[in-house]
Structures are given as C-alpha cells and as structure tokens.
Motif scaffolding. Structure first.
Motif, PDB file in Angstrom:
ATOM      1  N   PRO A   1     -24.108 -20.579  15.104  1.00 22.65           N
ATOM      2  CA  PRO A   1     -23.016 -20.900  14.962  1.00 22.65           C
ATOM      3  C   PRO A   1     -22.070 -20.303  14.281  1.00 22.65           C
ATOM      4  O   PRO A   1     -20.731 -20.015  14.598  1.00 22.65           O
ATOM      5  CB  PRO A   1     -23.127 -22.620  14.307  1.00 22.65           C
ATOM      6  CG  PRO A   1     -24.420 -22.755  13.789  1.00 22.65           C
ATOM      7  CD  PRO A   1     -25.160 -21.584  14.607  1.00 22.65           C
ATOM      8  N   ARG A   2     -22.603 -19.573  13.081  1.00 27.25           N
ATOM      9  CA  ARG A   2     -21.750 -18.729  12.291  1.00 27.25           C
ATOM     10  C   ARG A   2     -21.791 -17.299  12.479  1.00 27.25           C
ATOM     11  O   ARG A   2     -22.815 -16.872  12.619  1.00 27.25           O
ATOM     12  CB  ARG A   2     -21.949 -19.330  10.983  1.00 27.25           C
ATOM     13  CG  ARG A   2     -21.546 -20.786  10.614  1.00 27.25           C
ATOM     14  CD  ARG A   2     -21.679 -21.098   9.087  1.00 27.25           C
ATOM     15  NE  ARG A   2     -23.272 -21.406   9.070  1.00 27.25           N
ATOM     16  CZ  ARG A   2     -23.828 -22.467   9.501  1.00 27.25           C
ATOM     17  NH1 ARG A   2     -23.101 -23.491  10.064  1.00 27.25           N
ATOM     18  NH2 ARG A   2     -25.059 -22.537   9.284  1.00 27.25           N
ATOM     19  N   THR A   3     -20.814 -16.620  12.100  1.00 24.65           N
ATOM     20  CA  THR A   3     -21.084 -14.965  12.001  1.00 24.65           C
ATOM     21  C   THR A   3     -20.895 -14.725  10.685  1.00 24.65           C
ATOM     22  O   THR A   3     -20.542 -15.452   9.693  1.00 24.65           O
ATOM     23  CB  THR A   3     -19.599 -14.586  12.788  1.00 24.65           C
ATOM     24  OG1 THR A   3     -18.365 -15.020  12.082  1.00 24.65           O
ATOM     25  CG2 THR A   3     -19.607 -14.933  14.306  1.00 24.65           C
ATOM     26  N   TYR A   4     -21.275 -13.291  10.556  1.00 29.05           N
ATOM     27  CA  TYR A   4     -21.151 -12.908   9.192  1.00 29.05           C
ATOM     28  C   TYR A   4     -20.966 -11.172   9.353  1.00 29.05           C
ATOM     29  O   TYR A   4     -21.131 -10.574  10.339  1.00 29.05           O
ATOM     30  CB  TYR A   4     -22.823 -13.108   8.232  1.00 29.05           C
ATOM     31  CG  TYR A   4     -23.985 -12.266   9.182  1.00 29.05           C
ATOM     32  CD1 TYR A   4     -24.212 -10.987   8.654  1.00 29.05           C
ATOM     33  CD2 TYR A   4     -24.552 -12.729  10.086  1.00 29.05           C
ATOM     34  CE1 TYR A   4     -25.297 -10.280   9.368  1.00 29.05           C
ATOM     35  CE2 TYR A   4     -25.563 -12.075  10.852  1.00 29.05           C
ATOM     36  CZ  TYR A   4     -26.135 -11.018  10.320  1.00 29.05           C
ATOM     37  OH  TYR A   4     -26.926 -10.147  10.991  1.00 29.05           O
ATOM     38  N   THR A   5     -20.522 -10.703   8.345  1.00 20.85           N
ATOM     39  CA  THR A   5     -20.149  -9.223   8.264  1.00 20.85           C
ATOM     40  C   THR A   5     -21.390  -8.273   8.282  1.00 20.85           C
ATOM     41  O   THR A   5     -22.305  -8.421   7.923  1.00 20.85           O
ATOM     42  CB  THR A   5     -19.395  -8.935   7.055  1.00 20.85           C
ATOM     43  OG1 THR A   5     -18.340  -9.777   7.000  1.00 20.85           O
ATOM     44  CG2 THR A   5     -18.907  -7.480   7.112  1.00 20.85           C
ATOM     45  N   CYS A   6     -21.305  -7.873   9.364  1.00 19.31           N
ATOM     46  CA  CYS A   6     -22.542  -6.570   9.683  1.00 19.31           C
ATOM     47  C   CYS A   6     -22.891  -5.681   8.592  1.00 19.31           C
ATOM     48  O   CYS A   6     -21.848  -5.343   8.020  1.00 19.31           O
ATOM     49  CB  CYS A   6     -22.056  -5.798  11.254  1.00 19.31           C
ATOM     50  SG  CYS A   6     -21.778  -6.831  12.775  1.00 19.31           S
ATOM     51  N   PRO A   7     -23.949  -5.532   8.422  1.00 17.26           N
ATOM     52  CA  PRO A   7     -24.118  -4.865   7.094  1.00 17.26           C
ATOM     53  C   PRO A   7     -23.838  -3.141   7.100  1.00 17.26           C
ATOM     54  O   PRO A   7     -23.981  -2.736   6.052  1.00 17.26           O
ATOM     55  CB  PRO A   7     -26.012  -4.999   6.837  1.00 17.26           C
ATOM     56  CG  PRO A   7     -26.311  -5.425   8.014  1.00 17.26           C
ATOM     57  CD  PRO A   7     -25.134  -6.367   8.844  1.00 17.26           C
ATOM     58  N   TYR A   8     -23.595  -2.750   8.269  1.00 21.57           N
ATOM     59  CA  TYR A   8     -23.350  -1.287   8.270  1.00 21.57           C
ATOM     60  C   TYR A   8     -22.068  -1.002   8.973  1.00 21.57           C
ATOM     61  O   TYR A   8     -21.160  -0.419   8.350  1.00 21.57           O
ATOM     62  CB  TYR A   8     -24.536  -0.637   8.973  1.00 21.57           C
ATOM     63  CG  TYR A   8     -24.366   0.817   9.020  1.00 21.57           C
ATOM     64  CD1 TYR A   8     -24.658   1.538   7.903  1.00 21.57           C
ATOM     65  CD2 TYR A   8     -24.166   1.576   9.973  1.00 21.57           C
ATOM     66  CE1 TYR A   8     -24.624   3.105   7.785  1.00 21.57           C
ATOM     67  CE2 TYR A   8     -23.965   2.962  10.206  1.00 21.57           C
ATOM     68  CZ  TYR A   8     -24.057   3.706   8.982  1.00 21.57           C
ATOM     69  OH  TYR A   8     -23.937   5.059   8.904  1.00 21.57           O
ATOM     70  N   ASP A   9     -21.892  -1.333  10.368  1.00 21.03           N
ATOM     71  CA  ASP A   9     -20.935  -0.805  11.012  1.00 21.03           C
ATOM     72  C   ASP A   9     -19.895  -1.992  11.017  1.00 21.03           C
ATOM     73  O   ASP A   9     -20.162  -3.070  10.759  1.00 21.03           O
ATOM     74  CB  ASP A   9     -21.070  -0.414  12.602  1.00 21.03           C
ATOM     75  CG  ASP A   9     -20.515   0.794  13.042  1.00 21.03           C
ATOM     76  OD1 ASP A   9     -19.351   0.931  12.249  1.00 21.03           O
ATOM     77  OD2 ASP A   9     -20.778   1.477  13.889  1.00 21.03           O
ATOM     78  N   ASP A  10     -18.676  -1.706  11.463  1.00 20.83           N
ATOM     79  CA  ASP A  10     -17.507  -2.580  11.613  1.00 20.83           C
ATOM     80  C   ASP A  10     -17.932  -3.953  12.503  1.00 20.83           C
ATOM     81  O   ASP A  10     -18.680  -3.706  13.563  1.00 20.83           O
ATOM     82  CB  ASP A  10     -16.292  -2.090  12.001  1.00 20.83           C
ATOM     83  CG  ASP A  10     -15.618  -1.143  11.151  1.00 20.83           C
ATOM     84  OD1 ASP A  10     -15.947  -1.045   9.977  1.00 20.83           O
ATOM     85  OD2 ASP A  10     -15.049  -0.073  11.540  1.00 20.83           O
TER      86      ASP A  10
ATOM     87  N   HIS B   1     -26.753 -14.412  13.490  1.00 19.07           N
ATOM     88  CA  HIS B   1     -28.055 -14.428  13.302  1.00 19.07           C
ATOM     89  C   HIS B   1     -29.021 -14.625  14.485  1.00 19.07           C
ATOM     90  O   HIS B   1     -30.207 -14.116  14.439  1.00 19.07           O
ATOM     91  CB  HIS B   1     -28.468 -15.672  12.213  1.00 19.07           C
ATOM     92  CG  HIS B   1     -27.936 -15.358  11.033  1.00 19.07           C
ATOM     93  ND1 HIS B   1     -28.354 -14.378  10.035  1.00 19.07           N
ATOM     94  CD2 HIS B   1     -26.981 -15.927  10.322  1.00 19.07           C
ATOM     95  CE1 HIS B   1     -27.477 -14.269   8.910  1.00 19.07           C
ATOM     96  NE2 HIS B   1     -26.597 -15.305   8.769  1.00 19.07           N
ATOM     97  N   GLY B   2     -28.533 -15.051  15.610  1.00 21.38           N
ATOM     98  CA  GLY B   2     -29.423 -15.476  16.575  1.00 21.38           C
ATOM     99  C   GLY B   2     -28.689 -15.445  17.844  1.00 21.38           C
ATOM    100  O   GLY B   2     -27.512 -16.005  17.949  1.00 21.38           O
ATOM    101  N   THR B   3     -29.198 -14.890  19.122  1.00 21.41           N
ATOM    102  CA  THR B   3     -28.680 -15.150  20.335  1.00 21.41           C
ATOM    103  C   THR B   3     -29.667 -15.280  21.489  1.00 21.41           C
ATOM    104  O   THR B   3     -30.760 -14.838  21.318  1.00 21.41           O
ATOM    105  CB  THR B   3     -27.938 -13.989  20.764  1.00 21.41           C
ATOM    106  OG1 THR B   3     -28.590 -12.788  21.095  1.00 21.41           O
ATOM    107  CG2 THR B   3     -26.682 -13.299  19.792  1.00 21.41           C
ATOM    108  N   VAL B   4     -29.521 -16.069  22.528  1.00 17.99           N
ATOM    109  CA  VAL B   4     -30.210 -16.097  23.518  1.00 17.99           C
ATOM    110  C   VAL B   4     -29.557 -15.783  24.856  1.00 17.99           C
ATOM    111  O   VAL B   4     -28.329 -16.363  25.305  1.00 17.99           O
ATOM    112  CB  VAL B   4     -30.857 -17.531  23.956  1.00 17.99           C
ATOM    113  CG1 VAL B   4     -31.806 -17.697  25.155  1.00 17.99           C
ATOM    114  CG2 VAL B   4     -31.619 -17.891  22.681  1.00 17.99           C
ATOM    115  N   ALA B   5     -30.001 -14.923  25.706  1.00 15.23           N
ATOM    116  CA  ALA B   5     -29.393 -14.479  27.176  1.00 15.23           C
ATOM    117  C   ALA B   5     -30.359 -14.595  28.343  1.00 15.23           C
ATOM    118  O   ALA B   5     -31.586 -14.424  28.042  1.00 15.23           O
ATOM    119  CB  ALA B   5     -28.871 -13.050  26.783  1.00 15.23           C
TER     120      ALA B   5
END
Length: 300
Positions: A145-154, A159-163
């Motif tokens: 449910p939540r996003t976070y700032t990527c550690p390297y690029d913009d 934390h997880g996805t299912v496709a």
C-alpha cells in the motif's frame, strides 16, 4: 496560502512525449504516452482567431509552468495580470484536477480478490497488500500500500508487486521451467536493475541466487515456480518470483504470475508470495485450485 498540485497525470519534465503520475508530493515512476493534442477552450461568438490562439498558448504555458514548479497567473483577457513564482511542488493547484486512471470500485466488487479477465484467473488480496492503483503497467494487479523514495534514482518505489501476463513467443517444445526461468530474469531486470523508463532505482542489480525451483499446481493446472534473491548496488535488494502455468480458459495459453518483494523489514513476509500463488483460482471458482505443496502431474 500555497499548496501542492493535486495527484494526477502531468507532462513528464524529463520526457516531453509522455506524462508522469504526480502523487501530490513527488513524481512517481508511473508514466503513459502524452495525449496527441490539447483540447481547446470554447470560443465566444465572434471571437477572432488571434485571441483563440493566444488562449490556447496560455494553456500550454500554464501546464508547462506547473511541471516546472512555477505558476504563471494570467488575467482573463489573455494579458499578463502578474507573475508569481513558487519553487518545487508547492505551487497552486491547477483549476481542475487532471485525468486519472483510477475508477470508482463497483458496489458488487469483491474486495478480497482481484481479477485478470484475459487469462481467466483471480488472485487473493492478502493482508498487507492492496489492489493496484495509479500504476503505469496494466499487468500489475497487486501492490503493497505505501511507496517510499527509491534509494538511487528519482521516483518512488514499492516494497512489493504482483503482475500477471500471457506468455508469448513460446518456442516449440519450451518447458514451463525454461519459460519461468526466462520470465524471472526479465522481471528482475525491470524491478531491480533498469526499469521501463530507463531509470535505475536501486543503482542496478549486482547479482542473484536461485532460492526455489519446483513444480507447482496453480488453479488446478501443472506449472513451474522459480524464485531468485537479488542483490543491488543500493537498497536492500529483494526477491523476484515467476510462476508459469496453462490458463484454464480459451486456448489455454501459458500465464506468468510475477512477484517482487523487497528484502526489507518494512516488507510483508516472504510467505505471502506462496499464499498469493496458492490462492489463485479460475474465474468463477469458489474453492480448490491447488497451490504450493499440491500434487501435480508430469510437466516439462
């Protein structure tokens, strides 16, 4: 009083031919092709062509200014009524909210499951996960449910996805194991190396280890599961999994279910990937279907 522009699709400042999703606080990695043309505002009877062109040009400047973090205030007659600059995303919101891809849920929609109509399967929405919203990739059905700032690029990461996707371009005689191995490699590249818009949110993938390879029953069909643990230049790295099995509908094309999960204390437990795969059902089914640990017949 200043406020940030509302969430929505805006012209991508790094790729003019596309639009990127602004979540109300920062740019995300979601993107889509930009509309071919901007809609023109209606003209008053008798208005000259010169004035209409000026109004249209003003609209273009306003959109560009919002993306750049600067708001230009224009008077109603098309002339400059004053200019006010605000840095970053704290500028005034546009007059109307931009279009979004989210749709109001149906009153009869099952909140506990998400459906892939094309491949004829449903997946469970387990605790700590949600149905995908505001994602650029239509194949993604579940996210954390939540996003976070990527550690390297913009950009922002999850934390997880299912496709889910239909496996295409299958060579004659290709085994489910070989297809799952190729698919997990492709999924790892997109999730932890270089994404679909050319960014490297984790600074690139530095290696991987195969942590699971096994036959598996999915939705009552025999398939194969491959799971990697990947390491990255930045961030915690993570797990990438692909399960390939035949669909139970139509021509019974092969289906790949891709899962990614950061190796982080902030992520749901790794066991959730098994729970999600075990809970896959054919559309319309209410039980059964098989899963991790289920017996399966011979498969390649």
């Amino acid at each position: 009083m200043s406020m940030q522009p509302p969430p929505g699709w805006y012209p991508d400042p790094r790729a003019p031919a596309t639009e990127r999703w602004w979540d109300g606080a920062a740019w995300t990695q979601a993107h889509r092709p930009a509309p071919v043309a901007l809609a023109r505002p209606p003209r008053k009877p008798g208005a000259g062509r010169g004035k209409a062109v000026a109004v249209a040009a003003t609209g273009i400047v306003l959109v560009a200014a919002i993306v750049a973090g600067v708001v230009v205030v224009v008077s109603g007659d098309g002339g400059a009524g004053g200019t006010e600059a605000r840095n970053g995303p704290t500028g005034s919101a546009p007059a109307s909210a931009p279009p979004t891809t989210s749709a109001a849920p149906s009153p009869t929609e099952d909140a506990t499951r998400v459906t892939d109509q094309l491949n004829g399967i449903t997946l469970p929405v387990v605790d700590g996960w949600q149905k995908a919203e505001n994602v650029a990739d239509d194949d993604v059905l579940l996210t954390t449910p939540r996003t976070y700032t990527c550690p390297y690029d913009d950009g922002l990461c999850r934390h997880g996805t299912v496709a889910t996707r239909t496996v295409t371009g299958v060579a004659a005689g290709a085994s489910a194991r070989a297809l799952a191995t190729k698919d997990v490699s492709d999924a790892a590249d997109l999730a932890y190396d270089t994404d679909a818009i050319g960014q490297r949110p984790f600074g690139g993938m530095t290696g991987h280890k195969v942590v699971a390879e096994r036959q598996i029953a999915v939705a009552g069909r025999a398939g194969f599961l491959v799971r990697w643990k990947v390491t990255t230049a930045e961030g915690p790295g993570g797990y990438v999994q692909s399960v390939v099995f035949p669909s139970s509908v139509g021509s019974q094309s092969l289906v790949a279910v891709r899962c990614t999960l950061d190796a982080s204390d902030a992520s749901p437990p790794l066991a959730d990937l098994d729970t999600i795969v075990k809970g896959i059902r054919p559309v319309g089914a209410t039980g059964g279907g098989g899963g991790v640990g289920s017996s399966v017949g011979p498969t390649n």
